[in-house]
Write a protein that holds these residues in place. Structure first.
Motif, PDB file in Angstrom:
ATOM      1  N   LEU A  71     -56.185  -4.564 -23.700  1.00 50.97           N
ATOM      2  CA  LEU A  71     -54.957  -5.122 -24.259  1.00 50.97           C
ATOM      3  C   LEU A  71     -53.884  -4.047 -24.159  1.00 50.97           C
ATOM      4  O   LEU A  71     -53.869  -3.090 -24.931  1.00 50.97           O
ATOM      5  CB  LEU A  71     -55.176  -5.548 -25.710  1.00 50.97           C
ATOM      6  N   SER A  72     -53.026  -4.180 -23.169  1.00 50.17           N
ATOM      7  CA  SER A  72     -52.067  -3.115 -22.887  1.00 50.17           C
ATOM      8  C   SER A  72     -50.742  -3.267 -23.624  1.00 50.17           C
ATOM      9  O   SER A  72     -50.049  -2.270 -23.827  1.00 50.17           O
ATOM     10  CB  SER A  72     -51.827  -3.003 -21.387  1.00 50.17           C
ATOM     11  N   ASP A  73     -50.368  -4.459 -24.007  1.00 50.61           N
ATOM     12  CA  ASP A  73     -49.138  -4.669 -24.776  1.00 50.61           C
ATOM     13  C   ASP A  73     -49.366  -5.716 -25.849  1.00 50.61           C
ATOM     14  O   ASP A  73     -49.966  -6.763 -25.582  1.00 50.61           O
ATOM     15  CB  ASP A  73     -47.986  -5.177 -23.888  1.00 50.61           C
ATOM     16  N   LEU A 103     -62.725  -6.163 -26.390  1.00 47.08           N
ATOM     17  CA  LEU A 103     -61.278  -5.980 -26.335  1.00 47.08           C
ATOM     18  C   LEU A 103     -60.972  -4.533 -26.709  1.00 47.08           C
ATOM     19  O   LEU A 103     -61.403  -4.052 -27.761  1.00 47.08           O
ATOM     20  CB  LEU A 103     -60.588  -6.956 -27.298  1.00 47.08           C
ATOM     21  N   ILE A 104     -60.263  -3.842 -25.821  1.00 48.89           N
ATOM     22  CA  ILE A 104     -60.001  -2.411 -25.943  1.00 48.89           C
ATOM     23  C   ILE A 104     -58.494  -2.186 -25.895  1.00 48.89           C
ATOM     24  O   ILE A 104     -57.784  -2.869 -25.148  1.00 48.89           O
ATOM     25  CB  ILE A 104     -60.660  -1.662 -24.764  1.00 48.89           C
ATOM     26  N   LEU A 105     -58.003  -1.214 -26.664  1.00 50.20           N
ATOM     27  CA  LEU A 105     -56.586  -0.873 -26.587  1.00 50.20           C
ATOM     28  C   LEU A 105     -56.365   0.574 -26.978  1.00 50.20           C
ATOM     29  O   LEU A 105     -57.222   1.194 -27.608  1.00 50.20           O
ATOM     30  CB  LEU A 105     -55.736  -1.789 -27.467  1.00 50.20           C
ATOM     31  N   LEU A 106     -55.213   1.091 -26.579  1.00 48.78           N
ATOM     32  CA  LEU A 106     -54.723   2.375 -27.049  1.00 48.78           C
ATOM     33  C   LEU A 106     -53.559   2.062 -27.975  1.00 48.78           C
ATOM     34  O   LEU A 106     -52.609   1.401 -27.576  1.00 48.78           O
ATOM     35  CB  LEU A 106     -54.243   3.247 -25.884  1.00 48.78           C
ATOM     36  N   SER A 107     -53.626   2.534 -29.193  1.00 42.03           N
ATOM     37  CA  SER A 107     -52.601   2.226 -30.178  1.00 42.03           C
ATOM     38  C   SER A 107     -51.462   3.233 -30.144  1.00 42.03           C
ATOM     39  O   SER A 107     -51.681   4.433 -29.956  1.00 42.03           O
ATOM     40  CB  SER A 107     -53.223   2.233 -31.585  1.00 42.03           C
ATOM     41  N   ALA A 108     -50.267   2.730 -30.360  1.00 40.65           N
ATOM     42  CA  ALA A 108     -49.140   3.620 -30.622  1.00 40.65           C
ATOM     43  C   ALA A 108     -49.375   4.267 -31.987  1.00 40.65           C
ATOM     44  O   ALA A 108     -49.975   3.640 -32.872  1.00 40.65           O
ATOM     45  CB  ALA A 108     -47.837   2.821 -30.627  1.00 40.65           C
ATOM     46  N   ALA A 122     -61.999   1.722 -34.854  1.00 40.08           N
ATOM     47  CA  ALA A 122     -61.529   2.930 -34.174  1.00 40.08           C
ATOM     48  C   ALA A 122     -62.656   3.513 -33.322  1.00 40.08           C
ATOM     49  O   ALA A 122     -63.822   3.505 -33.723  1.00 40.08           O
ATOM     50  CB  ALA A 122     -61.041   3.958 -35.184  1.00 40.08           C
ATOM     51  N   ALA A 123     -62.318   4.018 -32.159  1.00 43.65           N
ATOM     52  CA  ALA A 123     -63.281   4.657 -31.263  1.00 43.65           C
ATOM     53  C   ALA A 123     -62.893   6.123 -31.114  1.00 43.65           C
ATOM     54  O   ALA A 123     -61.711   6.452 -31.026  1.00 43.65           O
ATOM     55  CB  ALA A 123     -63.281   3.980 -29.904  1.00 43.65           C
ATOM     56  N   ASP A 124     -63.863   6.975 -31.089  1.00 46.72           N
ATOM     57  CA  ASP A 124     -63.565   8.395 -30.914  1.00 46.72           C
ATOM     58  C   ASP A 124     -64.035   8.919 -29.562  1.00 46.72           C
ATOM     59  O   ASP A 124     -64.166  10.119 -29.363  1.00 46.72           O
ATOM     60  CB  ASP A 124     -64.174   9.224 -32.047  1.00 46.72           C
ATOM     61  N   ASN A 125     -64.253   8.010 -28.642  1.00 50.66           N
ATOM     62  CA  ASN A 125     -64.774   8.409 -27.337  1.00 50.66           C
ATOM     63  C   ASN A 125     -63.895   7.942 -26.180  1.00 50.66           C
ATOM     64  O   ASN A 125     -64.388   7.619 -25.113  1.00 50.66           O
ATOM     65  CB  ASN A 125     -66.202   7.890 -27.149  1.00 50.66           C
TER      66      ASN A 125
END
Length: 133
Positions: A71-73, A103-108, A122-125
Motif C-alpha cells: 500500500l504505497s499511498d 498488506l504492507i506499507l511504510l508509514s509517514a 508494526a514490523a521491525d524487519n
C-alpha cells in the motif's frame, strides 16, 4: 455525514489526485503532475473515495494478488478526515486482495499512530534503499 462512494480501478484525473494529496497532509511530488500520473498508471490496485463527483480519498497499491500487496499511498482530504474513509479505503484494498495476501506499507512519521488503530502490526524487519530523485 456525506455518503461516500468507493470505486476500484477507475480512471482518475491527475489534478484531482494532486488536490487530494495536497489537502491530506501526505508528502508526494505534487509539483510534478507527470510523475503523479505515472504513479497511478503503473499501480495495479487503486481505490478512490468520492463524495458525488468530488474525489476525497485515494489508496494506491502494487500487488502480485497471491502473496503480498504494498500500500504505497493512502490519502484523504483533510475536510473528510476522521470519518472512517481511510479505514474504508484500506478495507476495500484488503477485499480486492483476499485473505491470502499480506498488506504492507511504510508509514509517514506523522501517521505512525494511525495504522495500529486500523489493524496493522508494526514490523521491525523492514529495509529501504531510498530513491535518489
Amino acid at each position: 455525514m456525506p455518503k461516500i462512494d468507493y470505486r476500484l480501478n477507475t480512471a482518475l484525473n491527475t489534478f484531482d489526485i494532486i488536490r487530494v494529496f495536497n489537502n491530506s497532509g501526505i508528502t508526494r511530488p505534487t509539483q510534478d503532475a507527470a510523475r503523479i500520473a505515472l504513479m497511478f498508471a503503473n499501480a495495479n490496485v487503486v481505490v478512490s473515495a468520492r463524495d458525488g463527483d468530488h474525489l476525497v480519498g485515494v489508496a494506491r497499491a502494487l500487488s502480485d494478488f497471491c502473496y503480498c500487496c504494498y500500500l504505497s499511498d493512502l490519502a484523504v482530504d483533510h475536510a473528510y478526515q476522521r470519518q472512517g474513509i481511510g479505514d474504508a479505503l484500506i478495507t476495500q484494498v484488503r477485499h480486492a486482495m483476499g485473505d491470502g495476501v499480506s498488506l504492507i506499507l511504510l508509514s509517514a512519521p506523522g501517521a505512525m499512530g494511525y495504522y495500529p488503530k486500523v489493524g496493522f502490526t508494526a514490523a521491525d524487519n523492514a529495509f529501504v534503499i531510498k530513491r535518489q530523485a
